[in-house]
Structure formats: structure tokens, C-alpha cells
Design an enzyme around this catalytic site. Structure first.
Site, PDB file in Angstrom:
ATOM      1  N   TYR A  64       0.806  -1.221   0.000  1.00 42.51           N
ATOM      2  CA  TYR A  64       0.000   0.000   0.000  1.00 42.51           C
ATOM      3  C   TYR A  64       0.838   1.270   0.000  1.00 42.51           C
ATOM      4  CZ  TYR A  64      -4.519  -1.997  -0.408  1.00 42.51           C
ATOM      5  OH  TYR A  64      -5.603  -2.623  -0.941  1.00 42.51           O
ATOM      6  N   HIS A 116     -15.158   2.424  -2.886  1.00 42.73           N
ATOM      7  CA  HIS A 116     -14.120   1.516  -2.385  1.00 42.73           C
ATOM      8  C   HIS A 116     -13.093   2.199  -1.493  1.00 42.73           C
ATOM      9  CE1 HIS A 116     -15.092  -1.427  -5.926  1.00 42.73           C
ATOM     10  NE2 HIS A 116     -15.952  -1.507  -4.945  1.00 42.73           N
ATOM     11  N   GLU A 219     -12.103  -1.474 -24.509  1.00 47.54           N
ATOM     12  CA  GLU A 219     -12.483  -2.880 -24.677  1.00 47.54           C
ATOM     13  C   GLU A 219     -13.922  -3.086 -24.219  1.00 47.54           C
ATOM     14  OE1 GLU A 219      -9.754  -5.734 -22.867  1.00 47.54           O
ATOM     15  OE2 GLU A 219      -8.199  -4.197 -23.056  1.00 47.54           O
TER      16      GLU A 219
HETATM   17  P1  NAD Z   1     -10.595  -3.173 -13.750  1.00 49.88           P
HETATM   18  O1  NAD Z   1      -9.097  -3.214 -13.641  1.00 49.88           O
HETATM   19  O2  NAD Z   1     -11.348  -4.401 -13.475  1.00 49.88           O
HETATM   20  O3  NAD Z   1     -11.010  -2.684 -15.215  1.00 49.88           O
HETATM   21  C1  NAD Z   1     -10.430  -1.579 -15.825  1.00 49.88           C
HETATM   22  C2  NAD Z   1     -11.180  -1.287 -17.110  1.00 49.88           C
HETATM   23  O4  NAD Z   1     -10.630  -0.107 -17.674  1.00 49.88           O
HETATM   24  C3  NAD Z   1     -11.101  -2.365 -18.175  1.00 49.88           C
HETATM   25  O5  NAD Z   1     -12.401  -2.638 -18.664  1.00 49.88           O
HETATM   26  C4  NAD Z   1     -10.222  -1.738 -19.270  1.00 49.88           C
HETATM   27  O6  NAD Z   1     -10.600  -2.161 -20.580  1.00 49.88           O
HETATM   28  C5  NAD Z   1     -10.524  -0.277 -19.075  1.00 49.88           C
HETATM   29  N1  NAD Z   1      -9.480   0.639 -19.544  1.00 49.88           N
HETATM   30  C6  NAD Z   1      -8.145   0.445 -19.664  1.00 49.88           C
HETATM   31  N2  NAD Z   1      -7.543   1.550 -20.118  1.00 49.88           N
HETATM   32  C7  NAD Z   1      -8.512   2.484 -20.315  1.00 49.88           C
HETATM   33  C8  NAD Z   1      -8.516   3.822 -20.795  1.00 49.88           C
HETATM   34  N3  NAD Z   1      -7.398   4.469 -21.151  1.00 49.88           N
HETATM   35  N4  NAD Z   1      -9.720   4.480 -20.868  1.00 49.88           N
HETATM   36  C9  NAD Z   1     -10.873   3.869 -20.501  1.00 49.88           C
HETATM   37  N5  NAD Z   1     -10.919   2.589 -20.060  1.00 49.88           N
HETATM   38  C10 NAD Z   1      -9.754   1.905 -19.963  1.00 49.88           C
HETATM   39  O7  NAD Z   1     -11.044  -1.975 -12.803  1.00 49.88           O
HETATM   40  P2  NAD Z   1     -12.425  -1.682 -12.091  1.00 49.88           P
HETATM   41  O8  NAD Z   1     -13.549  -1.978 -12.994  1.00 49.88           O
HETATM   42  O9  NAD Z   1     -12.288  -0.331 -11.521  1.00 49.88           O
HETATM   43  O10 NAD Z   1     -12.533  -2.727 -10.874  1.00 49.88           O
HETATM   44  C11 NAD Z   1     -11.455  -3.319 -10.181  1.00 49.88           C
HETATM   45  C12 NAD Z   1     -11.188  -2.799  -8.742  1.00 49.88           C
HETATM   46  O11 NAD Z   1      -9.852  -2.344  -8.700  1.00 49.88           O
HETATM   47  C13 NAD Z   1     -11.993  -1.645  -8.286  1.00 49.88           C
HETATM   48  O12 NAD Z   1     -12.751  -2.087  -7.233  1.00 49.88           O
HETATM   49  C14 NAD Z   1     -10.981  -0.581  -7.778  1.00 49.88           C
HETATM   50  O13 NAD Z   1     -11.240  -0.262  -6.420  1.00 49.88           O
HETATM   51  C15 NAD Z   1      -9.651  -1.221  -7.860  1.00 49.88           C
HETATM   52  N6  NAD Z   1      -8.576  -0.403  -8.474  1.00 49.88           N
HETATM   53  C16 NAD Z   1      -8.535   0.969  -8.352  1.00 49.88           C
HETATM   54  C17 NAD Z   1      -7.529   1.710  -8.988  1.00 49.88           C
HETATM   55  C18 NAD Z   1      -7.506   3.213  -8.836  1.00 49.88           C
HETATM   56  O14 NAD Z   1      -7.938   3.741  -7.827  1.00 49.88           O
HETATM   57  N7  NAD Z   1      -7.034   3.949  -9.860  1.00 49.88           N
HETATM   58  C19 NAD Z   1      -6.562   1.071  -9.747  1.00 49.88           C
HETATM   59  C20 NAD Z   1      -6.629  -0.339  -9.843  1.00 49.88           C
HETATM   60  C21 NAD Z   1      -7.642  -1.044  -9.206  1.00 49.88           C
END
Ligand code: NAD
Ligand code: ZN
Length: 251
Positions: A64, A116, A219
Site C-alpha cells: 500500500y 471503495h 475494450e
Molecule cells: P478493472 O481493472 O477491473 O477494469 C479496468 C477497465 O478499464 C477495463 O475494462 C479496461 O478495458 C478499461 N481501460 C483500460 N484503459 C482504459 C482507458 N485508457 N480508458 C478507458 N478505459 C480503460 O477496474 P475496475 O472496474 O475499476 O474494478 C477493479 C477494482 O480495482 C476496483 O474495485 C478498484 O477499487 C480497484 N482499483 C482501483 C484503482 C484506482 O484507484 N485507480 C486502480 C486499480 C484497481
């Protein structure tokens, strides 16, 4: 497709946004799939759990702190700013996010529902103590400290104030998200795989109550089957084009 999305947005009376890790990809914050292999060969799913924290709090805190350090250097991108501007224009009423990275707040979004949690918040594992490290000014010191973080009130371990796999979502945030979804006549879904529940109910509720669904994702996702308009494109580029057209339409 952009034209169609712009018309729906300009015509809407109560639009909301629902965002996931993909909206922050262009800010350099990896999606969970992107994290694989980035950190000591552990998968986030093995580290972001209550079991992992009980077994090895040092390892989880190390992960973290590494993420906090990565994310604090990230800046909001065109898509985050566009959502803040749409709120300013009175079109967007709220942003519901699954992200913990604070980039919507940094971009100026005011009505933000974090389903989250937030990676810059910590809370006590025993008492009610909580702290937002960006506000308390302790972030640098916190990241430098080598010992496990302890609660200043009761001495128990502190943990990240994020929702781990297998944990329930904060009740008040979830209730507010569902209330907004029932009221919304349009949802802009950006960068989420739409497979993490209960968060993924948000766009479904909008759809079932007669609202429109616009999706932006390079995607297909779990949301694509219910999307009225699917913009197969990275978030920044799509939002920039969309904003130009929306501004053209409302003059
Ligand atoms: P996910 O990783 O499951 O999905 C990410 C999605 O983003 C995919 O469908 C992918 O095709 C799409 N993507 C990739 N690049 C992109 C772009 N440039 N523009 C638009 N879309 C794009 O993430 P999720 O649906 O948020 O769920 C997974 C969990 O992971 C969440 O609960 C979240 O809390 C956590 N998470 C958060 C962060 C963050 O805070 N930035 C980062 C990673 C994971
Ligand atoms: Zn405590």
C-alpha cells in the site's frame, strides 16, 4: 457515436458518472490487471484482502505504501477534468467511483461518492480513529516510517481505509450511489470492467429505471451489453471530443 452521446448528455436532466480504474490509466495509475508483475510478483487479489493483512501486515503495508507513493505522483487527466467541468456546467450531478486514487477530487469534482474508499485515508483496526493523510499533512512522514503504523488513540494497527476483496462496501456510500442511480436519466460509465459487485449494479439500476447508458472503454466490458452508446476509445480522447460536441450543442 460521439454526436449521439453528446445529444443524450446535453438533453439529460440528471446525469451521473460511474468510473473505474480505466479512467486513471492515462494518469499512469495501472488498472488491477496492469498491476500484475509490477510489484514483487504478487497479484493485488492476494494482497488486498483481510486474510493477507492478518497473515502478513508488513507485506500488505509495503504494497500500500508503494501504491500511495505511485498514486500521489499521478495527476488527473482530461477525463477527470471533463467530469468536473460537466458538474460545473450543471449537467453532471455526481461522480460515483470505484477508484481509491483521489484523482476526481484533485480534478475538482465536488459531489463524489467513493465506493471503495480512499488510499490516502487510514483507519484503526480496533477503535473509530480515522485520518486523511493529505489533510493532516502527515503523508511524507507516514511513507518514510519503517515500523507498522499504529493508532494514536489506542495503539492498535492502522489499516488502509479501502475496501478489500471479500469486504462489504461502506453502507452510506452504497445507499447514496443507489439513490442517485434510481434518480438518474443518464449514466456515463468510464473505464470499468463492470464485474465487481455490488458497485456494478449502479449502471444496471439506471438502465432498469429507464435511463440511458453511455460507455467509454477501449475494450468491451460487463456493461457493454446494456450500453445505448458504446465509445470504444481511451477515456481522455473520448471525453475531450464529447466535451467539444456538448459545448457546441448547448451553445
Ligand atoms: P478493472 O481493472 O477491473 O477494469 C479496468 C477497465 O478499464 C477495463 O475494462 C479496461 O478495458 C478499461 N481501460 C483500460 N484503459 C482504459 C482507458 N485508457 N480508458 C478507458 N478505459 C480503460 O477496474 P475496475 O472496474 O475499476 O474494478 C477493479 C477494482 O480495482 C476496483 O474495485 C478498484 O477499487 C480497484 N482499483 C482501483 C484503482 C484506482 O484507484 N485507480 C486502480 C486499480 C484497481
Ligand atoms: Zn484505535
Amino acid at each position: 457515436m460521439i454526436e449521439e452521446a453528446a445529444k443524450l448528455l446535453a438533453r439529460s436532466r440528471f446525469a451521473i458518472a460511474f468510473t473505474g480504474a480505466g479512467i486513471s490509466a492515462e494518469s499512469g495509475v495501472p488498472t488491477f490487471r496492469g498491476f500484475n508483475g509490477l510489484w514483487k510478483k504478487h497479484r493485488p487479489e492476494e494482497l488486498a484482502t483481510p486474510e493477507a493483512f492478518r497473515r502478513d501486515p508488513r507485506l500488505v503495508w509495503e504494497f500500500y505504501k508503494w501504491r500511495m507513493d505511485l498514486i500521489r505522483k499521478a495527476k488527473p487527466n482530461r477525463a477527470h477534468y471533463a467530469l468536473a467541468e460537466l458538474e460545473e456546467m450543471g449537467i453532471l450531478k455526481a461522480v460515483i467511483t470505484q477508484n481509491v486514487d483521489d484523482l476526481h477530487r484533485e480534478a475538482g469534482t465536488r459531489n463524489l461518492i467513493e465506493l471503495h474508499g480512499n488510499i490516502f485515508r487510514v483507519r484503526c483496526t480496533s477503535c473509530g480513529y480515522g485520518e486523511y493523510l493529505k489533510e493532516s499533512g502527515r503523508l511524507e512522514e507516514f511513507l518514510r516510517e519503517k515500523d507498522l503504523p499504529r493508532c494514536p488513540d489506542c495503539g492498535s494497527l492502522l489499516r488502509p481505509d479501502v475496501v478489500w476483496f471479500g469486504e462489504p462496501l461502506p453502507r452510506s456510500a452504497l445507499d447514496e450511489a443507489f439513490r442517485l442511480a434510481e434518480r438518474a436519466d443518464l449514466v456515463l460509465v468510464i473505464g470499468t470492467s463492470g464485474v465487481v459487485y455490488p458497485a456494478a449494479y449502479v449502471p444496471q439500476i439506471v438502465k432498469e429505471t429507464g435511463g440511458k447508458v453511455i460507455e467509454i472503454n477501449p475494450e468491451e466490458s460487463g456493461i457493454t451489453p446494456i450500453a445505448d452508446v458504446f465509445l470504444r476509445c481511451p477515456a481522455g480522447e473520448a471525453m475531450e471530443k464529447l466535451m467539444t460536441r456538448v459545448k457546441g450543442l448547448i451553445g
